[in-house]
Write a protein that holds these residues in place. Structure first.
Motif, mmCIF file in Angstrom:
data_model
loop_
_atom_site.group_PDB
_atom_site.id
_atom_site.type_symbol
_atom_site.label_atom_id
_atom_site.label_comp_id
_atom_site.label_asym_id
_atom_site.label_seq_id
_atom_site.Cartn_x
_atom_site.Cartn_y
_atom_site.Cartn_z
ATOM 1 N N PRO A 618 -33.386 49.700 -57.976
ATOM 2 C CA PRO A 618 -33.683 49.478 -59.420
ATOM 3 C C PRO A 618 -32.542 49.922 -60.320
ATOM 4 O O PRO A 618 -32.509 49.563 -61.513
ATOM 5 C CB PRO A 618 -34.918 50.325 -59.679
ATOM 6 C CG PRO A 618 -35.532 50.553 -58.337
ATOM 7 C CD PRO A 618 -34.417 50.581 -57.390
ATOM 8 N N GLN A 619 -31.657 50.671 -59.848
ATOM 9 C CA GLN A 619 -30.580 51.191 -60.704
ATOM 10 C C GLN A 619 -29.466 50.143 -60.774
ATOM 11 O O GLN A 619 -28.425 50.300 -60.169
ATOM 12 C CB GLN A 619 -30.051 52.514 -60.124
ATOM 13 C CG GLN A 619 -31.117 53.559 -59.841
ATOM 14 C CD GLN A 619 -31.876 53.959 -61.122
ATOM 15 O OE1 GLN A 619 -31.285 54.078 -62.206
ATOM 16 N NE2 GLN A 619 -33.179 54.125 -61.025
ATOM 17 N N THR A 620 -29.698 49.076 -61.650
ATOM 18 C CA THR A 620 -28.730 47.986 -61.744
ATOM 19 C C THR A 620 -27.786 48.149 -62.923
ATOM 20 O O THR A 620 -26.746 47.515 -62.975
ATOM 21 C CB THR A 620 -29.455 46.646 -61.907
ATOM 22 O OG1 THR A 620 -30.220 46.665 -63.138
ATOM 23 C CG2 THR A 620 -30.378 46.394 -60.734
ATOM 24 N N GLY A 621 -28.216 48.912 -63.907
ATOM 25 C CA GLY A 621 -27.383 49.076 -65.118
ATOM 26 C C GLY A 621 -27.644 47.999 -66.168
ATOM 27 O O GLY A 621 -26.989 47.973 -67.210
ATOM 28 N N LEU A 622 -28.670 47.062 -65.959
ATOM 29 C CA LEU A 622 -28.973 46.008 -66.927
ATOM 30 C C LEU A 622 -30.215 46.412 -67.716
ATOM 31 O O LEU A 622 -31.278 46.689 -67.155
ATOM 32 C CB LEU A 622 -29.219 44.675 -66.197
ATOM 33 C CG LEU A 622 -28.009 44.176 -65.368
ATOM 34 C CD1 LEU A 622 -28.421 42.901 -64.628
ATOM 35 C CD2 LEU A 622 -26.833 43.891 -66.261
ATOM 36 N N TYR A 626 -34.420 46.992 -66.921
ATOM 37 C CA TYR A 626 -35.119 48.262 -67.098
ATOM 38 C C TYR A 626 -36.396 48.028 -67.899
ATOM 39 O O TYR A 626 -37.441 48.626 -67.604
ATOM 40 C CB TYR A 626 -34.227 49.286 -67.821
ATOM 41 C CG TYR A 626 -33.047 49.762 -66.977
ATOM 42 C CD1 TYR A 626 -33.114 49.749 -65.587
ATOM 43 C CD2 TYR A 626 -31.888 50.228 -67.594
ATOM 44 C CE1 TYR A 626 -32.041 50.172 -64.845
ATOM 45 C CE2 TYR A 626 -30.821 50.653 -66.854
ATOM 46 C CZ TYR A 626 -30.888 50.630 -65.458
ATOM 47 O OH TYR A 626 -29.849 51.034 -64.733
ATOM 48 N N TYR A 627 -36.367 47.111 -68.963
ATOM 49 C CA TYR A 627 -37.568 46.826 -69.738
ATOM 50 C C TYR A 627 -38.617 46.144 -68.882
ATOM 51 O O TYR A 627 -39.816 46.440 -68.966
ATOM 52 C CB TYR A 627 -37.253 45.903 -70.942
ATOM 53 C CG TYR A 627 -36.589 46.661 -72.108
ATOM 54 C CD1 TYR A 627 -37.127 47.866 -72.580
ATOM 55 C CD2 TYR A 627 -35.491 46.125 -72.788
ATOM 56 C CE1 TYR A 627 -36.514 48.509 -73.651
ATOM 57 C CE2 TYR A 627 -34.894 46.780 -73.856
ATOM 58 C CZ TYR A 627 -35.417 48.021 -74.268
ATOM 59 O OH TYR A 627 -34.864 48.658 -75.317
ATOM 60 N N ALA A 628 -38.186 45.223 -68.051
ATOM 61 C CA ALA A 628 -39.128 44.515 -67.172
ATOM 62 C C ALA A 628 -39.781 45.480 -66.207
ATOM 63 O O ALA A 628 -41.010 45.406 -65.950
ATOM 64 C CB ALA A 628 -38.413 43.399 -66.414
ATOM 65 N N GLN A 629 -38.952 46.439 -65.678
ATOM 66 C CA GLN A 629 -39.493 47.433 -64.750
ATOM 67 C C GLN A 629 -40.523 48.326 -65.452
ATOM 68 O O GLN A 629 -41.554 48.718 -64.873
ATOM 69 C CB GLN A 629 -38.353 48.298 -64.175
ATOM 70 C CG GLN A 629 -37.422 47.534 -63.250
ATOM 71 C CD GLN A 629 -36.191 48.356 -62.850
ATOM 72 O OE1 GLN A 629 -36.119 49.533 -63.139
ATOM 73 N NE2 GLN A 629 -35.229 47.693 -62.204
ATOM 74 N N ALA A 630 -40.239 48.647 -66.707
ATOM 75 C CA ALA A 630 -41.166 49.477 -67.473
ATOM 76 C C ALA A 630 -42.476 48.751 -67.708
ATOM 77 O O ALA A 630 -43.567 49.347 -67.599
ATOM 78 C CB ALA A 630 -40.517 49.891 -68.796
ATOM 79 N N VAL A 631 -42.394 47.455 -68.032
ATOM 80 C CA VAL A 631 -43.611 46.668 -68.249
ATOM 81 C C VAL A 631 -44.433 46.613 -66.970
ATOM 82 O O VAL A 631 -45.652 46.790 -66.995
ATOM 83 C CB VAL A 631 -43.254 45.239 -68.738
ATOM 84 C CG1 VAL A 631 -44.497 44.339 -68.732
ATOM 85 C CG2 VAL A 631 -42.636 45.280 -70.124
ATOM 86 N N VAL A 632 -43.745 46.402 -65.823
ATOM 87 C CA VAL A 632 -44.468 46.340 -64.544
ATOM 88 C C VAL A 632 -45.135 47.662 -64.247
ATOM 89 O O VAL A 632 -46.278 47.730 -63.806
ATOM 90 C CB VAL A 632 -43.491 45.955 -63.414
ATOM 91 C CG1 VAL A 632 -44.197 46.069 -62.058
ATOM 92 C CG2 VAL A 632 -43.002 44.546 -63.589
#
Length: 645
Positions: A618-622, A626-632
């Motif tokens: 998950p640590q991509t720097g984009l 990060y927002y999509a991961q937070a929503v999930v």
């Protein structure tokens, strides 16, 4: 002056050693060199006698008296002059007497070492010094007596003399041990302060050593064997050196003998009996050198008697006078042996007439030996007997003095007789028939000394000698005692000469008796008793000691076998079993460690590795990811909340 005292001993010692090392290459100069060294020794001896120096060289520093110490006192002063003077005269005689092809380097080498040992003996102040000199004297006497070792019997004679005196010498080592135990010191003068049993042990050791060296009873017969040596050796050995050394030692140690009491009595009686018994042995001899040898033991017996009764001055005077007398007689015997080829008394009939110069010297010496007034041994014997208290001891001493006149008379009756028939020598007879003039001069000087030392009977001279020896107050003979002994000597001498000439069968009968073979004393020195003892000890060793040792060894071997079997079957099995179990346990532990523990550790590591890899994705720097991961994530939590409720 200590260096001069060192030179007194070292000069002949080093010269003698040098001659021995050089060997036959020194033969040409050996005689002249020996005469020069002994002549220098006389000068040095006179110097040290007057100055009384001391010398000490470290040796055994761990004990008092362990040094090599030489000291010249009154007694030593008299003896060093005597030894040096006699050594010079005998050396001159030896130069003339030895054959031209003799190994002179070897002879004079041993002779000088012998003289050095005697000089060290009479000046020794500590037991280590005395023991060293004593041993060298014994060893060199063996070499000198057996000088002609290639001739049958010569070496055996030296061996007999050496072994007899060597056996007695062990007493000095016993005395040294006793001195160390009693006083903690090896200084000779400290021995008299020993007390208790140690004093008795020390006195016994000194007495045995001295009696052996001076051929006193029962050690006398070694002197008979010593007559196998060359005539110069006999002259030196019997006069002022080895045979005199034992008598000197007893005079030196007289305070120790007196302190024990019994030792002084033993010395007195041994000396008196030796003078009597060996005097009788001398009377029975048919060989001139054997007669003189037996008389030496007899005359030194008076010195031993003097030490026993405390007559220091008399014993010293006897020692000095006898040295001159006996050296002169042995020079005469040696000269006649070389000139006439015989030492048999019967064959020496008229020898004094044949050689007038030598005959005159021998006659004076023989008269002195007989104790005829006013010659030397007449006075000195009375000085000794003046110190005797007991009647029995005095009677034995007087009897021994009378016997002296008998054996001296036997010599005179033969050599002064008129030769007849085949015994009449021809002046021009070819061969070695002349006595060298130098030999006659030596004998003449000794004869003058033998006669002149009779001044010791003069009260002024006797008192002066006592002052030198620091023994003022010792008794001196009275006029009656001097007249009695002189009369006995003259009567015995006259009767002997008459019997020898008128009834020769009497002497022949005596010569076939046991006295002629030294009264059987030689059997004491025979190897047979020693061999018998050796065989008995061998039986004991073989049947008892060896069997005991073998039994112990076999028992130890069986015990060792049992221990070995127990070790192999029990201890080794137990150790091997424990080792095998330990090995199996270690192998199981290794398998558990490898298969379980290590596998669990590796599995845990892989799980953490996979978790780490998943956590890195998950640590991509984009930002939009990060927002999509937070929503999930928020969605997952909302669903979880609705489900839980």
């Amino acid at each position: 002056m200590s260096a001069v005292l060192g030179a007194l001993v070292l000069l002949p010692a080093l010269t003698g050693a040098g001659l021995l090392v050089t060997g036959r290459r020194a033969d040409r100069v050996a005689g002249a060199l020996a005469v020069a060294v002994t002549a220098a020794g006389v000068v040095v001896a006179a110097l040290v006698a007057g100055t009384r120096p001391r010398l000490s060289v470290p040796f055994l520093g761990i004990v008092e008296g362990g040094d090599l110490r030489l000291v010249v006192d009154g007694l030593s002063a008299v003896l060093v002059v005597l030894v040096a003077g006699i050594a010079l005269l005998v050396t001159v005689f030896a130069v003339v007497d030895l054959s031209a092809d003799a190994a002179r380097g070897r002879f004079f080498g041993y002779l000088l070492l012998f003289v050095a040992a005697m000089l060290a003996t009479v000046t020794a102040a500590t037991l280590p010094t005395l023991l060293l000199a004593w041993e060298v004297m014994g060893a060199t006497s063996y070499a000198l007596i057996g000088y002609h070792w290639e001739e049958p019997g010569k070496l055996a004679a030296g061996t007999r003399a050496f072994m007899t005196t060597r056996a007695g010498d062990l007493g000095l080592y016993v005395a040294a041990g006793a001195a160390l135990a009693a006083t903690g010191s090896l200084v000779l003068t400290d021995l008299e302060s020993a007390d208790g049993g140690w004093a008795d042990v020390a006195a016994a050791g000194v007495l045995v050593a001295a009696l052996g060296k001076s051929a006193q009873l029962p050690f006398s017969a070694w002197l008979s064997a010593a007559m196998q040596g060359p005539s110069p050796v006999s002259a030196l050995l019997h006069s002022a050196t080895m045979v005199a050394a034992g008598g000197y030692l007893l005079i030196r140690m007289q305070p120790l003998l007196a302190a024990t009491g019994w030792a002084a009595t033993a010395a007195a009686w041994t000396g008196a009996l030796t003078a009597l018994v060996l005097g009788a042995v001398a009377v029975a001899q048919t060989d001139l050198k054997q007669l003189l040898a037996a008389s030496t033991a007899a005359q030194i017996g008076f010195v031993v008697l003097a030490a026993g009764v405390g007559a220091t001055a008399g014993g010293t005077a006897q020692l000095v006078a006898h040295a001159a007398v006996k050296a002169g007689l042995f020079v005469a015997a040696g000269a006649w042996l070389t000139a006439l080829g015989t030492k048999n008394l019967a064959d020496l009939r008229g020898a004094a007439r044949r050689y007038p110069g030598m005959g005159a010297a021998a006659t004076v010496a023989a008269l002195a030996l007989a104790g005829v007034p006013p010659l030397s041994l007449w006075a000195t014997k009375d000085e000794v007997l003046a110190g005797v208290d007991g009647t029995a001891l005095r009677v034995v001493g007087l009897a021994a003095a009378a016997v002296s006149a008998v054996y001296a008379g036997r010599i005179l009756a033969v050599v002064l007789a008129r030769p007849t028939g085949d015994e009449a020598f021809d002046e021009e007879e070819p061969g070695t028939r002349r006595v060298p003039a130098l030999t006659t001069v030596v004998a003449g000087v000794l004869a003058v000394l033998a006669a002149g030392l009779g001044v010791l009977a003069l009260p002024a001279v006797a008192e002066k000698l006592k002052a030198v020896l620091d023994v003022e107050g010792e008794p001196s003979p009275g006029l009656g005692e001097l007249l009695l002994s002189g009369t006995l000597a003259l009567v015995a001498l006259g009767l002997t000469v008459a019997v020898v000439r008128a009834r020769p069968a009497v002497m022949e009968q005596l010569s076939r008796g046991p006295l002629a073979s030294w009264a059987g004393l030689g059997r004491l020195l025979s190897p047979r008793p020693a061999m018998a003892v050796g065989r008995a000890l061998a039986v004991v060793d073989d049947k008892l000691i060896d069997r005991a040792v073998m039994g112990v060894a076999l028992g130890a071997r069986r015990l060792a076998g049992m221990a070995s079997r127990a070790d192999d079957s029990v201890l080794d099995g137990a150790v091997s079993g424990v080792a095998a179990a330990t090995r199996r346990t270690a192998a199981g532990s290794a398998r558990i460690d490898t298969g379980v523990v290590d596998g669990l550790v590796r599995a845990t590591a892989r799980a953490f590795r996979r978790a780490g890899s998943a956590a890195r994705r998950p640590q991509t720097g984009l930002l939009h990811q990060y927002y999509a991961q937070a929503v999930v994530g928020l969605g997952f939590l909302l669903v979880l909340l609705l489900v839980v409720r």
